[in-house]
Design an enzyme around this catalytic site. Structure first.
Site, mmCIF file in Angstrom:
data_model
loop_
_atom_site.group_PDB
_atom_site.id
_atom_site.type_symbol
_atom_site.label_atom_id
_atom_site.label_comp_id
_atom_site.label_asym_id
_atom_site.label_seq_id
_atom_site.Cartn_x
_atom_site.Cartn_y
_atom_site.Cartn_z
ATOM 1 N N SER B 8 0.835 -1.210 0.000
ATOM 2 C CA SER B 8 0.000 0.000 0.000
ATOM 3 C C SER B 8 0.862 1.249 0.000
ATOM 4 C CB SER B 8 -0.901 0.004 1.232
ATOM 5 O OG SER B 8 -1.525 1.265 1.375
ATOM 6 N N HIS B 9 0.239 2.369 -0.390
ATOM 7 C CA HIS B 9 0.839 3.693 -0.242
ATOM 8 C C HIS B 9 1.051 4.065 1.208
ATOM 9 C CE1 HIS B 9 0.219 4.780 -4.303
ATOM 10 N NE2 HIS B 9 0.544 6.020 -4.061
ATOM 11 N N SER B 10 0.258 3.465 2.065
ATOM 12 C CA SER B 10 0.203 3.913 3.451
ATOM 13 C C SER B 10 0.607 2.775 4.381
ATOM 14 C CB SER B 10 -1.235 4.365 3.757
ATOM 15 O OG SER B 10 -1.518 4.210 5.124
ATOM 16 N N GLY B 43 3.631 6.424 -0.122
ATOM 17 C CA GLY B 43 4.414 5.979 -1.276
ATOM 18 C C GLY B 43 4.738 4.515 -1.092
#
Lengths: 195, 126
Positions: B8-10, B43
């Site tokens: 994930s981005h998070s 990211g």
């Protein structure tokens, strides 16, 4: 073009990305998440360090080190995309001391195919491909012609509707803004002239 | 057992989605989060992804389930060199739960991927 040429190319890209960082981020603020300039600057700064620490001996080594470092350090979508482009360039030019402009154009054609596959993107989707694709046939003539084609391609993304990447979430609102990825790709290709 | 990595981005989203999947499906198969950059920003980190894959890899293959954007691109670039790691085109949370349930039965890699991808077709209001 020898190893020193490719080192100069990457050094010029690094310098220009740093100089254009805020401009790229502003473009990305309009239709993305306002990190393109910051991410690329972080990536190429890491590339600068990696190349300085490694003293590469072939063009392929310069290109592959650049690509691998970008994938590892950028953190945003441009990392795997630019990283795949540079790694494919490295693989394609092979283990040689000198690369002709024709061989580099062929390597770029393979790089384009790899980036299109990775991003599932086509020309006209309002992405870095819109600057990269038109530059490649011109590269067989001269780097000047390639740089012009890339710049024209980047400018021509302004009226397009984004179909890939973060800007595609905006739908119609992505129209009227130049694509940040195409803009940075034009910087990368234009830097070949100064290398 | 097939391993599962949530990309994930998070960092928070990946960790909580993994915790939710474990809460529902149990911990028979290994699942790990790989979210956020190394600096803790939004990211994707290839290093975190590599570490997570190494942790869940028991030799039976690993399934990656991604949220969006750079997570998808980083995962795609990663599997270019790894035939034993497969991407599932699946919704993040539901795909993780389905994959973990199936992996926990000792199912092979292709069955775990199929289970994750099946989550796309299950409606929430019908």
């Amino acid at each position: 073009m020898d190893t020193a040429f490719f080192l100069r190319w990457i050094a010029v890209v690094t310098e220009r990305v740093r100089a254009e960082r805020d401009h790229l981020t502003d473009l990305d603020r309009a239709i993305g998440d306002a990190d393109h300039g910051v991410n690329l600057d972080r990536g190429f700064t890491a590339v600068e360090e990696a190349l300085a620490g490694r003293s590469p001996e072939t063009p392929a080594d310069v290109l592959t080190t650049t690509g691998t470092t970008l994938i590892r350090k950028v953190g945003g979508a441009s990392g795997p995309l630019y990283g795949t482009l540079f790694r494919t360039l490295g693989r394609s030019v092979g283990d040689v001391a000198e690369v002709s402009r024709e061989a580099l154009a062929e390597a770029f054609a393979q790089g384009l195919a790899a980036v299109m596959k990775l991003g599932s993107a086509q020309e006209g989707d309002k992405t870095m491909i819109d600057a990269l694709a038109p530059a490649i046939p011109e590269m067989r003539t001269s780097f000047d012609a390639a740089a012009r084609a890339a710049l024209d391609g980047a400018r021509a993304t302004t009226p397009l509707l984004a179909r890939k990447g973060r800007a595609s979430y905006l739908g119609e609102r992505s129209i009227g803004h130049q694509d940040p990825g195409a803009t940075s790709m034009a910087i990368v290709i234009d830097a070949l002239r100064a290398a | 057992m097939v391993g599962i990595v949530l990309v994930s981005h998070s960092a928070g989203l990946a960790e909580e989605a993994a915790a939710l999947a474990v809460g529902i499906a149990g911990e028979d198969a290994p699942i790990r989060p790989a979210g956020g950059t190394e600096d803790g920003d939004l990211g994707t980190s290839l290093t975190k992804l590599e570490e997570a894959v190494a942790e869940v890899d028991q030799g039976d293959g690993v399934v990656l389930i991604m949220d969006l954007g750079s997570a998808v691109l980083t995962a795609r670039a990663f599997v270019e060199d790894r035939a034993d790691v497969v991407l599932a085109d699946a919704p993040f949370v539901e795909g993780a739960v389905n994959a973990l349930v199936t992996a926990g039965t000792g199912a092979p890699l292709d069955a775990v991927v199929a289970a994750a991808e099946e989550a796309r077709t299950i409606g929430k209001l019908c």
